[in-house]
Structure formats: C-alpha cells, structure tokens
Design a protein around this motif. Structure first.
Motif, PDB file in Angstrom:
ATOM      1  N   SER A  94       0.849  -1.181   0.000  1.00 26.82           N
ATOM      2  CA  SER A  94       0.000   0.000   0.000  1.00 26.82           C
ATOM      3  C   SER A  94       0.888   1.237   0.000  1.00 26.82           C
ATOM      4  O   SER A  94       2.111   1.134   0.071  1.00 26.82           O
ATOM      5  CB  SER A  94      -0.952  -0.007   1.212  1.00 26.82           C
ATOM      6  OG  SER A  94      -1.940   1.002   1.065  1.00 26.82           O
ATOM      7  N   ILE A  95       0.270   2.383  -0.094  1.00 27.53           N
ATOM      8  CA  ILE A  95       1.024   3.637  -0.198  1.00 27.53           C
ATOM      9  C   ILE A  95       0.659   4.517   0.994  1.00 27.53           C
ATOM     10  O   ILE A  95      -0.511   4.628   1.353  1.00 27.53           O
ATOM     11  CB  ILE A  95       0.691   4.364  -1.523  1.00 27.53           C
ATOM     12  CG1 ILE A  95       1.239   3.549  -2.695  1.00 27.53           C
ATOM     13  CG2 ILE A  95       1.264   5.769  -1.535  1.00 27.53           C
ATOM     14  CD1 ILE A  95       0.779   4.053  -4.041  1.00 27.53           C
ATOM     15  N   VAL A  96       1.669   5.091   1.614  1.00 32.60           N
ATOM     16  CA  VAL A  96       1.454   5.966   2.766  1.00 32.60           C
ATOM     17  C   VAL A  96       2.137   7.299   2.496  1.00 32.60           C
ATOM     18  O   VAL A  96       3.276   7.341   2.034  1.00 32.60           O
ATOM     19  CB  VAL A  96       2.006   5.319   4.059  1.00 32.60           C
ATOM     20  CG1 VAL A  96       2.023   6.326   5.203  1.00 32.60           C
ATOM     21  CG2 VAL A  96       1.182   4.097   4.445  1.00 32.60           C
ATOM     22  N   ARG A  97       1.423   8.377   2.791  1.00 33.56           N
ATOM     23  CA  ARG A  97       2.034   9.696   2.700  1.00 33.56           C
ATOM     24  C   ARG A  97       2.494  10.109   4.090  1.00 33.56           C
ATOM     25  O   ARG A  97       1.718  10.066   5.045  1.00 33.56           O
ATOM     26  CB  ARG A  97       1.015  10.723   2.175  1.00 33.56           C
ATOM     27  CG  ARG A  97       1.537  12.157   2.125  1.00 33.56           C
ATOM     28  CD  ARG A  97       0.416  13.145   1.810  1.00 33.56           C
ATOM     29  NE  ARG A  97      -0.174  12.852   0.519  1.00 33.56           N
ATOM     30  CZ  ARG A  97       0.266  13.356  -0.628  1.00 33.56           C
ATOM     31  NH1 ARG A  97       1.307  14.174  -0.629  1.00 33.56           N
ATOM     32  NH2 ARG A  97      -0.313  13.049  -1.764  1.00 33.56           N
ATOM     33  N   SER A  98       3.760  10.475   4.234  1.00 35.17           N
ATOM     34  CA  SER A  98       4.279  10.970   5.512  1.00 35.17           C
ATOM     35  C   SER A  98       4.364  12.480   5.450  1.00 35.17           C
ATOM     36  O   SER A  98       5.132  13.031   4.659  1.00 35.17           O
ATOM     37  CB  SER A  98       5.661  10.386   5.798  1.00 35.17           C
ATOM     38  OG  SER A  98       6.255  11.095   6.873  1.00 35.17           O
ATOM     39  N   TYR A  99       3.556  13.159   6.277  1.00 28.00           N
ATOM     40  CA  TYR A  99       3.640  14.608   6.325  1.00 28.00           C
ATOM     41  C   TYR A  99       4.888  15.052   7.076  1.00 28.00           C
ATOM     42  O   TYR A  99       5.494  16.056   6.755  1.00 28.00           O
ATOM     43  CB  TYR A  99       2.379  15.196   6.980  1.00 28.00           C
ATOM     44  CG  TYR A  99       1.162  15.077   6.092  1.00 28.00           C
ATOM     45  CD1 TYR A  99       0.836  16.085   5.193  1.00 28.00           C
ATOM     46  CD2 TYR A  99       0.364  13.941   6.120  1.00 28.00           C
ATOM     47  CE1 TYR A  99      -0.263  15.985   4.358  1.00 28.00           C
ATOM     48  CE2 TYR A  99      -0.744  13.824   5.290  1.00 28.00           C
ATOM     49  CZ  TYR A  99      -1.056  14.853   4.410  1.00 28.00           C
ATOM     50  OH  TYR A  99      -2.138  14.722   3.588  1.00 28.00           O
ATOM     51  N   THR A 100       5.281  14.263   8.083  1.00 28.67           N
ATOM     52  CA  THR A 100       6.468  14.622   8.857  1.00 28.67           C
ATOM     53  C   THR A 100       7.702  14.706   7.964  1.00 28.67           C
ATOM     54  O   THR A 100       8.506  15.623   8.073  1.00 28.67           O
ATOM     55  CB  THR A 100       6.719  13.577   9.960  1.00 28.67           C
ATOM     56  OG1 THR A 100       5.506  13.367  10.672  1.00 28.67           O
ATOM     57  CG2 THR A 100       7.801  14.053  10.924  1.00 28.67           C
ATOM     58  N   ASP A 106       6.033   3.325  -0.107  1.00 28.69           N
ATOM     59  CA  ASP A 106       5.320   2.058  -0.108  1.00 28.69           C
ATOM     60  C   ASP A 106       5.485   1.374   1.234  1.00 28.69           C
ATOM     61  O   ASP A 106       6.565   1.430   1.845  1.00 28.69           O
ATOM     62  CB  ASP A 106       5.902   1.121  -1.177  1.00 28.69           C
ATOM     63  CG  ASP A 106       5.441   1.488  -2.573  1.00 28.69           C
ATOM     64  OD1 ASP A 106       4.783   2.531  -2.724  1.00 28.69           O
ATOM     65  OD2 ASP A 106       5.750   0.727  -3.503  1.00 28.69           O
ATOM     66  N   VAL A 107       4.420   0.731   1.712  1.00 27.15           N
ATOM     67  CA  VAL A 107       4.552  -0.186   2.844  1.00 27.15           C
ATOM     68  C   VAL A 107       4.166  -1.575   2.348  1.00 27.15           C
ATOM     69  O   VAL A 107       3.250  -1.718   1.528  1.00 27.15           O
ATOM     70  CB  VAL A 107       3.676   0.202   4.051  1.00 27.15           C
ATOM     71  CG1 VAL A 107       4.162   1.482   4.674  1.00 27.15           C
ATOM     72  CG2 VAL A 107       2.221   0.297   3.681  1.00 27.15           C
ATOM     73  N   VAL A 108       4.913  -2.567   2.823  1.00 23.71           N
ATOM     74  CA  VAL A 108       4.705  -3.927   2.327  1.00 23.71           C
ATOM     75  C   VAL A 108       4.593  -4.897   3.500  1.00 23.71           C
ATOM     76  O   VAL A 108       5.099  -4.646   4.605  1.00 23.71           O
ATOM     77  CB  VAL A 108       5.864  -4.378   1.400  1.00 23.71           C
ATOM     78  CG1 VAL A 108       5.942  -3.501   0.166  1.00 23.71           C
ATOM     79  CG2 VAL A 108       7.190  -4.386   2.141  1.00 23.71           C
TER      80      VAL A 108
END
Lengths: 191, 191
Positions: A94-100, A106-108
């Motif tokens: 899946s895909i995660v957006r990190s604002y920090t 990608d996370v797997v």
C-alpha cells in the motif's frame, strides 16, 4: 489513560509543526514497563474481540505492538517501509504519505503472515492524519482479514485522522487525545 | 540456544546473497512469547553486569531489545537511521554501511538518553559484517558510557563481524552461530 496523560504533561515537548516529542518513554528511549501497562490497557479495551494478530508499521509502532501482543498472547506482524522493489507477488503493498518527512512511500507485508482467517488489531504510537492507519487497513482488506480495532497511544485530535476513521465506523480507541497544544501547554480532549 | 536452533532449522529459508529469512518469528512476524525466552536467555548470560540500558538500532532490533529490557528491568534506547540532517548538536552520530541494501547511512541517538553513567548491553537480531554493532559501539564511546556486552540472536559465523568484535575484546554472545549455509542446509558452529 491517566498515567499516560501525566507523562505527556511532564515529559512531552512541543516542537514547531505540531510535533509532540515523547521520546523519553515512547519512541526513542522506551520505558518497557510503562508500555506493558499500555498493552494491558489495550487488552482491557479490545479483549471482547477474537484477535489473532497485532499489526503495526515500522519503526516506532513495534515496541507498542510487542507489549500489546504479550497481553493478548498472539503474534505481532509489522509492515515495512519498502526500500527495494519486490515484484514477485508475495507481498501486500500500500502507499502511505508521511507529512512529517514530506514524502510518499510504499509499505509492504508478506502474504504469508496475514490471511482471511485473521482478526487484526492495529496499534501505533501516534495518529495524526491517519495515513499510516489507512495503509494498514488497505492491507488488511487485501488479505481478506477482519479489522477488529485500532489502538492508538496518542491521537492528535486537532488533525483529521481520528475523525476520518470514526466516520468510517472503525473501532478506534486512543489512550490520550490531544485537543490542542502550544509551546507551553497540552490540552486533552474531555471523555 | 537449542529452541532457537530448532526454529531456524524448521522455519529458516536461505536466499541468494547469504540471506537467511527467519521472518516467521524474528523480524517481520514476531513470536513475542519466543522473544521473551530469548530475552530471559540474554539475562542469564549478562546478569553479572550492572546494565542500565539496552541499546539497539531500528527496526528489527527493537522487538528483541524490548523483550530483553523486560528481563533486566531497564529501558531500551534505539538508534535511528537518519532521514534528515540535524545540526543542533543534540545527537550522537555514527556511520553504518549496509551490505544488504548497498548503501551507507547515518545512525543517530539523542544525547539525552545515553551518558557516562550508563552501562550498556547492545542487542540485535543478526550479526554479519558487524557494521551496525561498530556504529553503536562508536556511539557508546562518544557518550562516555560503558559497553558491558553484545547479545546477538543469530550470528553469521562465516562473515567477519563476530571475529572482529571478539578480537577487540568485546563481550559478545550469540545464541546461534551459523558456520555455513546452502539452499538446503544450515550448519551451526559447535560450542
């Protein structure tokens, strides 16, 4: 959880950009005995659910997940931030957006460790925009597993993640919800 | 540690490039009850030392460190792989070469969590070339803290890290040392 709120008030440090540093006990130095209490609290909250796996994301969720899994007597599985492309089809992705950190990654998770028979409790140290939780929920959906709940140590109630998850009907419990914070004060949401 | 060797033989999978996958219990899915046994074994081995902190490096060392810290009744501190430059002088910093990922990265640790009064046990899931351990030992030196020992779950005895650390006089104990491995077999070092 009063003991948690007390530690946030005593040890937390507010930094520019809505950053709350609680690295003296939660996610850099880790007070394992205190995290055991947190794990026991999550067990009290979610013990009515038939949980088979505790799911989190590296790195700072791992300690919370381990101490929670110990209370439930089930394994941890943690999603990894992908460093390399793996095209062999053995991974949920899946895909995660990190604002920090201002980036998308990608996370797997290996397909071997989550399947339709699993009932999953997601835990993490922080909930802010909810992007990491959404990525994990997406992976649970890909696996055909059941999401039983989301347990968060500290929710930033002034960001949209908690509202978004609750509106979707997710069984979300946060041990401390911060309503607002400034350089000098942290105000918790009344419950 | 016989229970560990049994699990490596039953569940380990050898991959090209001297990779041993033990992700069913150690570093992707985590068998927390089994890691508790590993933590208790480290406590038996190192209990004669006046240990005040368990030190590791994110991500896969965190679970081992937490379960070990629980046996010792002391906190964990984990070094972080630096994502951003921090020039405010509040960090210890060292450099680690990762052969697995073919790159060099900085590891950092807040100065608040390690000082001259600390007696440190380093733990990690794997020891291969020893680069991560060297980086952590460098940080302990910068802090003026005392290195009491290094506890490794699985040492790749056919790579140079273990030999290098022992020649330096480091109090290193590995729960399983792999002498050689091929697609079909894992051979442990006799002790």
């Amino acid at each position: 959880m009063d003991a948690l709120k007390g530690r946030i008030l005593r040890e937390g440090r507010v930094r520019p950009g809505n950053i709350l540093k609680v690295d003296s006990f939660l996610n850099h130095q880790i007070d394992v005995a205190f995290l055991q209490e947190i794990g026991e609290e999550f067990h009290r909250i979610f013990s009515g659910r038939p949980i088979t796996k505790i799911l989190t994301i590296e790195s700072s969720g791992i300690a919370v997940a381990c101490m929670t899994a110990q209370s439930f007597g089930v394994p941890v599985v943690f999603a990894k931030k992908a460093q390399t492309k793996n095209l062999d089809g053995s991974l949920y992705r899946s895909i995660v957006r990190s604002y920090t950190y201002g980036k998308i990654y990608d996370v797997v998770l290996s397909r071997r460790f989550l399947g339709p028979e699993d009932h999953v409790l997601i835990v993490d140290d922080f909930l802010a925009n909810g992007c990491a939780a959404e990525g994990l929920i997406d992976i649970i959906g890909q696996a055909g597993a059941s999401l039983e709940g989301v347990g968060i140590v500290i929710e930033k109630g002034f960001q949209e993640g908690g509202k978004m998850l609750r509106e979707k009907g997710v069984n979300l419990h946060s041990l401390a919800i911060i309503e607002s914070m400034t350089d000098n004060t942290v105000v918790f949401r009344e419950e």
